[in-house]
Every structure is written in structure tokens, then in C-alpha cells.
Design an enzyme around this catalytic site. Structure first.
Site, PDB file in Angstrom:
ATOM      1  N   HIS A 262       0.832  -1.206   0.000  1.00  0.00           N
ATOM      2  CA  HIS A 262       0.000   0.000   0.000  1.00  0.00           C
ATOM      3  C   HIS A 262       0.875   1.268   0.000  1.00  0.00           C
ATOM      4  O   HIS A 262       0.721   2.146  -0.859  1.00  0.00           O
ATOM      5  CB  HIS A 262      -0.914  -0.029   1.225  1.00  0.00           C
ATOM      6  CG  HIS A 262      -1.867   1.110   1.332  1.00  0.00           C
ATOM      7  ND1 HIS A 262      -3.183   1.042   0.933  1.00  0.00           N
ATOM      8  CD2 HIS A 262      -1.695   2.385   1.777  1.00  0.00           C
ATOM      9  CE1 HIS A 262      -3.784   2.205   1.133  1.00  0.00           C
ATOM     10  NE2 HIS A 262      -2.894   3.045   1.658  1.00  0.00           N
ATOM     11  N   GLU A 263       1.783   1.324   0.943  1.00  0.00           N
ATOM     12  CA  GLU A 263       2.615   2.524   1.043  1.00  0.00           C
ATOM     13  C   GLU A 263       3.533   2.661  -0.175  1.00  0.00           C
ATOM     14  O   GLU A 263       3.805   3.771  -0.642  1.00  0.00           O
ATOM     15  CB  GLU A 263       3.431   2.511   2.337  1.00  0.00           C
ATOM     16  CG  GLU A 263       2.603   2.485   3.626  1.00  0.00           C
ATOM     17  CD  GLU A 263       1.519   3.548   3.692  1.00  0.00           C
ATOM     18  OE1 GLU A 263       1.688   4.621   3.078  1.00  0.00           O
ATOM     19  OE2 GLU A 263       0.479   3.294   4.342  1.00  0.00           O
ATOM     20  N   HIS A 266       1.660   4.428  -2.872  1.00  0.00           N
ATOM     21  CA  HIS A 266       1.732   5.889  -2.696  1.00  0.00           C
ATOM     22  C   HIS A 266       3.091   6.414  -3.158  1.00  0.00           C
ATOM     23  O   HIS A 266       3.189   7.425  -3.858  1.00  0.00           O
ATOM     24  CB  HIS A 266       1.549   6.251  -1.214  1.00  0.00           C
ATOM     25  CG  HIS A 266       0.141   6.182  -0.716  1.00  0.00           C
ATOM     26  ND1 HIS A 266      -0.884   6.912  -1.282  1.00  0.00           N
ATOM     27  CD2 HIS A 266      -0.432   5.485   0.306  1.00  0.00           C
ATOM     28  CE1 HIS A 266      -2.018   6.669  -0.626  1.00  0.00           C
ATOM     29  NE2 HIS A 266      -1.776   5.801   0.348  1.00  0.00           N
ATOM     30  N   GLU A 292      -4.915   7.393  -3.244  1.00  0.00           N
ATOM     31  CA  GLU A 292      -5.419   6.138  -2.693  1.00  0.00           C
ATOM     32  C   GLU A 292      -5.678   5.116  -3.803  1.00  0.00           C
ATOM     33  O   GLU A 292      -5.553   3.908  -3.590  1.00  0.00           O
ATOM     34  CB  GLU A 292      -6.694   6.429  -1.894  1.00  0.00           C
ATOM     35  CG  GLU A 292      -7.081   5.371  -0.887  1.00  0.00           C
ATOM     36  CD  GLU A 292      -6.144   5.264   0.325  1.00  0.00           C
ATOM     37  OE1 GLU A 292      -5.249   6.117   0.486  1.00  0.00           O
ATOM     38  OE2 GLU A 292      -6.313   4.314   1.113  1.00  0.00           O
TER      39      GLU A 292
END
Lengths: 498, 498
Positions: A262-263, A266, A292
Site C-alpha cells: 500500500h505505502e 503511494h 489512494e
């Protein structure tokens, strides 16, 4: 014109530098700082924030923007976009008096402490008077801006440039019944097995595995690093220094892997921003929802997909032979995609997550409209949880007090989480049209064409385009829920045999 | 007055915050930053430095200082000291035009690159034209200030407030022959054994040992941390966040230990500064020499003493049983104190170190006086090395090109290293008078009374007193070489049986 533009860029560059410096200080605070450093660090951050504001809203910057805006009206160059975004930010910053910012800092600081205590004691009444003050300030904040179609628009626009409350309502009203229906179908079906996820997994090996995965994704370690922190986050010090943090989730060790993906999602967005946008308001991701969409794409559409695990599962199984003994790829895949309506948003699965968000959006809109008394929030929360998810929090800590956002005055933020999910699926359909054999590539652990697509269509544009415009340009449609519903329905029909 | 003082403190507080923020960014650059981050970080640091300067030398700050200076003339309070130090810094900052600072940044940036290349190729001629420009700028810098007794005074004062070239000359002229004589006596004596120092020592165990030592010293980990970096240094983000770095010295593993004690000495000084001085020009150490007196005291007067190793050697020997097999405490103690005239300052032992410094000071003074042509520096260097230390560099890399300082325009700095040694011995004599059983305490691994003495007499005063004044108040004498000569003579007479 060129000279004025250079002058403006120099001024904005300084403001950007101060902002980046503040990010370094915040990162250090969460990653390295010894306990004693806290008070001084708060002071240092307050000073940087004050100076960045002072340097930005000068009359000189205002004049430069005005002059350039006239000259560049209707032009579609990077320069014109830069001036447009700067003008928007300038106008916003100018409207909010420094005295308000100071007042808000004090109120939210106390509200945060009260929220911590209230959550610890699971007693909403401790937080209630503080939230009332936060909402009062939110009304005051809205009053600084020209009347919008809906007062909540002013808040939403801070997180999702150009987005309207009415648009979000239409999207969510369309989405909600379909997600509720899907979840009902799933909960009636035979539940999948996932006990193997909750065994003990060696932290170091799990972290290393995450590093391998995001390295294959294309996260550039020459322009980034990963550290441990109490909460996973991504932060940007320049296009060439984009860092992420991770933590070991003791209760749910595999969550560590998904949070790393997830990170990294980003971070790759930020690493892909056009380098010529550095030190200008065009640098970095264009909105929270589009951000997101990137993190959720790598975490879910890639990271929880069958092709992904066809590639990675053998290595994972080798690393954690005892934990995954007798667990087939199919069983593993189903387990990490288990759907189970639950109380806590951050732990929610893909199918239920958006409903948590919608609930919050509805409460926020009611608060802003003044249609709900703060004291009634816990009850309304619990009623809606039952209505949407079929579960009722046993206490406020697991209900209305679970999120930090309101204590910090961040009202208007939540919907971007759900919008990001929708955008991720919209992009995913388009990507799969453009790269028909993407699944095969992922099955081989090859993510380079996917990343190149994202770089070209999303990342490089930085903040040049408003999010809705960007999504429309790339997918042919503004943000819409259909692709996400199609994605969820297909995925869970297969997993749960619906 | 109180209101003006509050105003001044608020302004100076902001300037201090920006400086501390810059320190965080520099620390991160050396400890964490991925390679890609360099360019943006340079820009961010330049912006912070520019803004700190702008915010400091405003007319408003000048007026506040002037008004307060008159009212507080001759007063001996913290407030008066604050205004005096601020006034001094303000005057200095005001005299140097921003255009000069910009020019110097460019010249030294190029000079640094040239120095790197010259040192790599051991070819002074590559560095020569750049050093000539640096010295030109130094002359220009001096011209901004009122004529002093000696032009070098202006430079020295930047590093060692209130110190005069003539004072340093007297001190060094007194010291030099005694050190030269001592070294001659030592080199005629039987050399001690130290081969065990250069075996392979496990890095992690050595680092852990260093951590144990400085924890016993009293370095406060709640208000600090240690990281690895290419060069050891201490840096201060607030009195409650004082960090150090260390590195593993592959060629000379035990050097890691002594460097850790050295940096902890700097750090404990900063941790002991009066908390009420925070965000004012009184925070932190008062001068480079006094700072160095603290680092060298913990490194040498404590860390290379026999009582210290009576306590720590058993644990070291247990940790490194094979490396220290058959090495007695006495042999170890002598080994770590071996005197050997050598080429490189940073590796020099206690007995020869100051001579390296004196040589540099003499060259710097000659450069500032215009009495030496830059092109002749290598030859003069080599001649003096032979004269003072009896060794001649085989090339410029191991001679005139070994130090980074001149490439950065830091002319005036070197003497503080030697002065720090002298101050450490002056303080040490006084401490041993005040704490007669100090050796016994050290032998038991108890450093609390020593640290308390330093806190009370040195640390807490921050920058309130000029270094010479501070040393005089505490020891009864301004900086003087006798105690250091006594210390060296006693120590090496015992070790070498002179």
C-alpha cells in the site's frame, strides 16, 4: 512574462522547501526521535509552518499570480497549470486568518488528547465537548469561503480538488445498495478458511519479503527507503527522496505485507511525478483519492490477486514452511480475501471497506448541516453499522471513537478513501484493455509495463490536472462506481462461488 | 523592558528553530538519506539558511537589541548575557552582505570538489587555484570587520569568541618546545606493543560495548540516540534531543570506542545546557575549544586512563577473548596510549596531536598575512612536519591535502582542537582537587560525580560566558598549557619509563 514566472517560481520554491523540511522533521519525529525531543520538535514544526504561510501569502506573490493568471488564461501548458494551482492555493490560504489557524491548533491539540482518553476509556462523553468545538470551528472555516452548492463542498475541496458533495452522494448512493447486496450474498455463502494468517510469522523474514515484493514492483530504493514506525505512512522530501514506513502487525502478521504494498503504491506515485515540477505546487499526487487509487491498486488489485500469488506464493511458502504447511495457493488466496463484516474500518476487507466510509461521510455531512447533535453520534453510528454491515459495536472505542480524523479537525477527508477504491478499479479496467496480457506478466512477477503505464498516464502529471479531469482523460469517464462493483462481484463470485 | 525582551526572544526563537530544523536535515543527509535526495536537500538547506539570516538581521531585531543593550549594560543576568550574545551575533551577521555569502557558497562548493579530486590524485596543483580564491574571499571577509590587532583575529573570533591570535601564539610558543622535547624522549625509549589493536573485532559487539560505556558516563538516551554515519559527529536539535553518530573503523577497530566516547563528551555538554536557554543564543556549548575540552576529556583523560580500564578491561577481554588473549591490562593500557609521530592529524596520539594543529595555525596565519604563496604550501608543510614530528609526507594526500577545512573556507578553526586539549587538562586538575577520590570512582565505573561537576561548572552555563572567562572562573586561570604538559609528562613518563 517569463521573468515574472521565474520570480513566482522562486517564491514558491522557498515555500516548498520549507514544507519539505517540515516533512523531514515530522518523519524523524515518528521514526527516530528520542522521547525527550517532542516539545522542541512541536515548536520547530509550528515555526516552519508559520513561516511557510507568511512567505506564501505576501502581496508580492499575489500580484505575480494575478498578472500571470491574466496572461495565461485558457492556456494548457505546465506553466499555466502551475499558476492556476498556485492561484487556487493562494486564494485558500489568504482567506483563513492566522488567528484562526492558531485557535484551531489549540482546539485540535486538546481534542486529540481528549479523544485519546475517551477511546482508552471507551467513553464518548469525554470527547463530545471537544468535538463540538471542532465542529464550531469547521463552521467558522466554511464561513471564510464564498457560499458553495453545499457547505461541505468547501471541506471536500481541501482534500479532493474540484469534487462536490452532490457528486459524491450520487456515486455513493449508486454504490451502497450494490455493496450491501454483495455482502449479504457473501455472508450467506460458505465461509473461507484463514486461520493460517494468524499464526506467528518471523518479523524480519516478513519485512524482507515485503522489501522483495516492492522492489519487483519498481519502488526505487535509490530514491527512497523504508523504516519502522508506529503507523505505516508515505512521505515525500523530493521526487528523488520518497520514503515509506512499516510496522509489524503482531495480531495479523500478513497485514504487514499488504500495508507495505500500500505505502509503496503511494510512494511510486510520488517518485513518478515530473521532475520539472519540483519546488512548485504541481509536484506530487493530485488528490487524496487518486493517491489512494495507487496505493489500493498495488495492495489489492495487484497484491490480493491470484496471478500475484501464483508468482509469490511458492517463495512465501518456502519462507514460512510450518505456518503454511498444507495450505494450497487457492486456500491462501481465498484466506487473504476473506470477507467478514466487522467493526473497525482500517481492518475491513475490500468488500466492506467502502461502507465504513459512507457511514462516516453521512455523519460528517449531517454535522456540517447542523442536523445532528454531537451527543447523538454514538447511537446513530451504531444504528448505521447494523444497517450497512449487520454488526453493532459493543462500545464507543470500537465504534464512533475509532478514527483519529475528527479530533484533528480533518472533516471532509473520509470519502477519498472510498473514491480511491473506485478510481483504482476504473484505471484497472483501462490498464487491462491497454495491456491485455497483464495477468500473465503479473504471474511472472513482471510489473514494469504496469508501472510504466501508471507513470505515463497518472504519475508524471503530478498536480497538473484536477482529479476528476485526470480520471476522465485516462478512462473516458469521471469517477464512477461501476468498475469497482464489477471487480468486486467477479472476484467474490469466484471466491465464494456465488 | 520585559516586553521588548519577550519580543526579541520570540524573534530569536524562530531563528533558532530554523537552525535546528536545518540540523535535522543535515543529520538525515548523513545518516539516512538515499543517494537521490542530495540535490533537493542542498536546496532545502540553502533556503533554510537564507531565511534564518533574513529573519535575524531585520531592523526590528536590531532596534530591540539596541534598546535592551542600553538598559542591561553591565548587568550580570541571563537576560543581559542573552542580549550581549545576540548583539554580537547580530553585528557579525549584519556586516557580511548576502551577495558575499552566495559567492562564498559557490567558491567553496567548487573548492570542495577540487580538493576531493586533488586528494584522490595526490596533486596539490588541482586544489591550488581554488584555495587561492578561498583565501581571497577570506581577505574580503576580514575587510567587512573593524581592524583588529591581527587580521586573523577576525577569523578566530568566529570559532572561539574573544580569543586573540596573539594569545594563541603565546600559548603555542610556550607549549611547542615542551611537546617536541617530550616526543623526542618517547621516541628514544622502548616502544610499546599494540599489535592486538589491529586484529579483527566484531563490529556489533564493539558498538554495543561503546553504548555501555557512554551509558555509564551518563549520556541520556531519552534525550539522544546514536546512528551510524560515514563520519562521527554530534548534533543538537534541542537540549532534549542531542544525537551522535559513529562508524566502524575497519583498520583500527578500537578507534570506534574512543570516537564514541569523544562524541558522547560533546553530547553530554549539549544535554547539560540550561533548559531555560532553549531557543536563545545562549543554548549549547560556548566555543569550539570548550566543546573539544569535553569530548577530549571523556575520550582521553577518562577513556585512555588506567582507572577507566581497570573497570572496563575485564568486560572487554571477556567480549573479545581471542583478540586479547594474553594481553594484560597494563599492556592494553600502554597499547592504546602508544605515541608514534605520524602523518595524519585525525589519527594522531595525544602527545603529537597538538603539533599537527600548530603547523596548520602557522600556515593559516601566514596565508592571512599574505606572507606565503599558496603554491609553496606543500613544501612548507613537509618541512614543518620534519621539524616538529620528524616525519615527511610521501605525497600531498598525506600532507597538505589531508584536511577538509580549507576547502570549505574554514580558516581559523584548527587551533581550537589544541586549545580544547589544554582546557581539558586545566579542568581535570581542578576536578581532581574538588573530587580527590575521582580515580577510585572511575575505577568502580562511577562517573556521576564527574558529570555533575561538569554540569555545574561548565555545561549549564551554555554560551553565557566567553570561553576564556569561563575557564578562568572555573580554574582560576585563562587558557594555559602547563596543566596539559604536566598531564602528558606524567602519563608518558609512566608508560615509557622516562
Amino acid at each position: 512574462m517569463s521573468e515574472k514566472l521565474e520570480q513566482l517560481k522562486e517564491k514558491l520554491g522557498e515555500v516548498a522547501d520549507i514544507g519539505r523540511a517540515a516533512s523531514v522533521l515530522s518523519w524523524d519525529q515518528q521514526v527516530n526521535m528520542p522521547p525527550g525531543g517532542n516539545e522542541a520538535r512541536g515548536q520547530q514544526l509550528a515555526t516552519l509552518s508559520k513561516i511557510a504561510q507568511e512567505k506564501f501569502i505576501t502581496d508580492e506573490v499575489g500580484r505575480l499570480i494575478d498578472d500571470l493568471k491574466q496572461e495565461l488564461d485558457g492556456v494548457d501548458t505546465d506553466e499555466a497549470a502551475l499558476v492556476r494551482v498556485a492561484a487556487r492555493n493562494y486564494d485558500k490560504a489568504k482567506r483563513v486568518p492566522p488567528s484562526f489557524i492558531a485557535e484551531q491548533a489549540i482546539v485540535t491539540s486538546k481534542a486529540f488528547e481528549a479523544w485519546m482518553e475517551a477511546r482508552g476509556k471507551s467513553d464518548f462523553s469525554i470527547f463530545q465537548p471537544h468535538l463540538e468545538k471542532v465542529v464550531e470551528l469547521i463552521h467558522k472555516y466554511i464561513s471564510f469561503f464564498p457560499p458553495a452548492d453545499h457547505p461541505y463542498d468547501t471541506l471536500l475541496d481541501d482534500y479532493e480538488r474540484g469534487m462536490k458533495t452532490a457528486d459524491v452522494k450520487v456515486i455513493f448512493d449508486n454504490l451502497r445498495p450494490k455493496q450491501v447486496e454483495l455482502i449479504k450474498a457473501i455472508t450467506s455463502a460458505k465461509q473461507v478458511k484463514d486461520d493460517f494468517l494468524y499464526k506467528k510469522y518471523n518479523e524480519k523474514k516478513l519485512m524482507d519479503f515485503g522489501v522483495d515484493v516492492i522492489t519487483k514492483f519498481g519502488y526505487d530504493w535509490n530514491r527512497g527507503r523504508q523504516d519502522k514506525a508506529p503507523h505505516p505512512f508515505e512521505t515525500t522530501f523530493s521526487v528523488n527522496d520518497v520514503r515509506i514506513t512499516t510496522r509489524y502487525e503482531g495480531d495479523n502478521p500478513l497485514a504487514t505485507l499488504f500495508s507495505t504494498m500500500h505505502e509503496a503504491g503511494h510512494a511510486m506515485y510520488e517518485q513518478g511525478s515530473n521532475p520539472s515540477y519540483e519546488r512548485t505546487p504541481l509536484a506530487g499526487g493530485t488528490s487524496l483519492a487518486v493517491h489512494e487509487s495507487q496505493s489500493r491498486m498495488w495492495e489489492n488489485l495487484v497484491g490480493r490477486s491470484l496471478p500475484f500469488w501464483e508468482h509469490f506464493y511458492p517463495a512465501l511458502k518456502k519462507t514460512f514452511a510450518s505456518q503454511l504447511d498444507g495450505v494450497s495457493l487457492k486456500t491462501f488466496f481465498k484466506g487473504i480475501n476473506k470477507v467478514q463484516p466487522s467493526l473497525i474500518r482500517v481492518n475491513a476487507d475490500e468488500a466492506t471497506y467502502n461502507l465504513h466510509v459512507m457511514l462516516r461521510l453521512e455523519l460528517e455531512i449531517s454535522m456540517v448541516e447542523g442536523k445532528v447533535a454531537i451527543k447523538d453520534l454514538p447511537e446513530i453510528w451504531n444504528t448505521k453499522m447494523q444497517e450497512y454491515l449487520g454488526v453493532t459495536p459493543p462500545n464507543d472505542a470500537k465504534g464512533v471513537l475509532q478514527d483519529i480524523h475528527w479530533s484533528g479537525g480533518a472533516i471532509g477527508y473520509f470519502s477519498t478513501y472510498a473514491l480511491g477504491n473506485l478510481v483504482s478499479a476504473q484505471l484497472w479496467e483501462k490498464i487491462n484493455q491497454d495491456i491485455p496480457n497483464l495477468s500473465d506478466q503479473i504471474r511472472k512477477g513482471n510489473f514494469s509495463e504496469l508501472l510504466a503505464w501508471l507513470r505515463k498516464n497518472i504519475h508524471q502529471h503530478g498536480q497538473k490536472y484536477e482529479p476528476q479531469k485526470l480520471v476522465e482523460t485516462v478512462t473516458g469517464s469521471r469517477i464512477t462506481p461501476e468498475p469497482y462493483v464489477r471487480y468486486l462481484t467477479k472476484k467474490y463470485s469466484e471466491i465464494y462461488g456465488l
